[in-house]
Design a protein around this motif. Structure first.
Motif, short mmCIF file in Angstrom:
data_model
loop_
_atom_site.label_atom_id
_atom_site.label_comp_id
_atom_site.label_asym_id
_atom_site.label_seq_id
_atom_site.Cartn_x
_atom_site.Cartn_y
_atom_site.Cartn_z
N THR A 35 0.85 -1.19 0.00
CA THR A 35 0.00 0.00 0.00
C THR A 35 0.89 1.25 0.00
O THR A 35 1.75 1.40 0.87
N TYR A 39 1.11 5.46 0.13
CA TYR A 39 0.35 6.56 0.72
C TYR A 39 0.75 7.90 0.10
O TYR A 39 1.85 8.06 -0.42
N ASN A 61 -4.01 7.85 -8.17
CA ASN A 61 -3.44 8.66 -7.09
C ASN A 61 -1.97 8.34 -6.93
O ASN A 61 -1.48 7.31 -7.42
N GLY A 79 -0.34 7.54 -4.27
CA GLY A 79 -0.07 6.38 -3.42
C GLY A 79 0.00 5.10 -4.23
O GLY A 79 0.89 4.26 -4.03
N TYR A 129 -2.10 -1.15 -3.69
CA TYR A 129 -3.17 -0.27 -3.27
C TYR A 129 -2.60 1.14 -3.06
O TYR A 129 -1.39 1.32 -2.87
N GLU A 136 -3.59 4.84 -0.82
CA GLU A 136 -4.47 5.45 0.17
C GLU A 136 -3.96 6.84 0.56
O GLU A 136 -2.76 7.09 0.61
N LEU A 137 -4.91 7.72 0.86
CA LEU A 137 -4.60 9.04 1.40
C LEU A 137 -4.29 8.90 2.89
O LEU A 137 -4.98 8.18 3.61
N SER A 138 -3.24 9.59 3.35
CA SER A 138 -2.88 9.51 4.76
C SER A 138 -2.51 10.89 5.29
O SER A 138 -1.74 11.62 4.65
#
Length: 297
Positions: A105, A107, A120, A122, A146, A148-150
């Motif tokens: 994943t 970010y 995105n 990430g 994957y 993800e925004l963090s």
């Protein structure tokens, strides 16, 4: 004589005392007292790389990690020794464990600009790490990616420290690769260009479709991306054939920077020979100035 001798001694003592007092006072005036405030130490930012199988026997941790510049998805080199050692251990483990996969994943933060072909930043970072794992001998079929925004990323001097996460899992996230490939063949990515131009940016929908192409290619052997360049009939046919090829090559370079091997991409030009609309109107010519990204197998 004795009197003169005594007078000389007294004068010597007085003169010495005078110069000693002068020098002592000057030294006292020019030397400052030492500071009692200790210099501030800046602690290094640490975000360890942790790889663990919660249902197995693999567990690795190192303070080294994958790092990225802000708004970028290219892994910063050189990698720390701890990363290399950990990935080699992971390879030996995952290649002997049937039914085990690696979730990577990536970010990103809201302050970053996405310059990748992925939905995105990430996900683009996850694919960059995936390509490093593949280069170390881990099969792409074993890797899920994957993005993800963090809000809690570690950053130092515009460098994101370890914005990736590893998990060993028992699930593959892409069981429908064959379906995706057939859908791309029926509905390829179509990019449009201005007259005489070869630059372009992807829409959100095109980024999503591109991501599914890359994921599908990871799971299926012996398939390749085909990029076909088309033009309108402005200018002469020979120049348009070259222009169509240039546009296809530009897209190829873009896809290579975004994780597809150049060996898995074929570029061809149709020039002005395959119009999909009339060249008698500006609207029709705009539709003909296109590059098609599809799957060849």
């Amino acid at each position: 004589m004795k009197s003169l001798y005594l007078v000389g001694i007294i004068l010597t003592i007085l003169i010495g005392s005078f110069f000693n007092w002068i020098l002592c006072c000057e030294a006292t005036e020019t030397v400052s007292a030492p500071s009692t405030v200790a210099p501030k130490e800046i602690a290094p930012v640490v975000n360890p790389l942790v790889i663990k199988d919660n249902t197995g026997n693999f567990n690795y941790r190192t303070n080294d990690n994958y790092n990225f510049n802000k708004s970028n998805y290219i892994i910063l080199r050189p990698l720390g020794e701890g990363v290399g050692a950990g990935i080699l251990k992971l390879k030996d483990y995952i290649n002997t464990e049937d039914g085990k996969f690696i979730d990577v994943t990536g970010y990103y933060s809201v302050s970053e600009k996405n310059t990748s072909a992925f939905p995105n930043l990430g996900l683009a970072r996850a694919h960059a790490v995936k390509n490093h794992l593949i280069a170390q001998g881990i099969s792409s079929k074993k890797i899920n990616t994957y993005g993800e925004l963090s809000p809690n990323l570690k950053i130092q001097d515009s460098i994101y420290i370890g914005p990736v996460d590893f998990t060993v899992t028992a699930d593959s996230n892409f069981a429908d690769a064959e379906t995706v490939i057939e859908d791309i063949k029926k509905n390829p990515i179509v990019l449009y260009f201005d007259t005489g131009k070869s630059t372009i940016s992807l829409t959100d929908e095109q980024r999503a479709k591109y991501s599914t192409i890359v994921q599908a290619m990871d799971k299926i052997d012996d398939i390749a991306v085909q990029i076909i360049g088309h033009t309108d009939n402005t200018g002469n046919p020979e120049n348009n054939m070259v222009l169509g090829k240039d546009r296809a090559e530009y897209i190829k370079e873009y896809l290579v920077r975004n994780g597809i091997s150049s060996e898995d991409i074929e570029t061809i030009s149709m020039g002005q020979t395959k119009p999909i609309a009339t060249n008698d109107t500006e609207e029709g010519r705009a539709k003909n100035r296109r590059t098609v990204i599809t799957i060849k197998n």
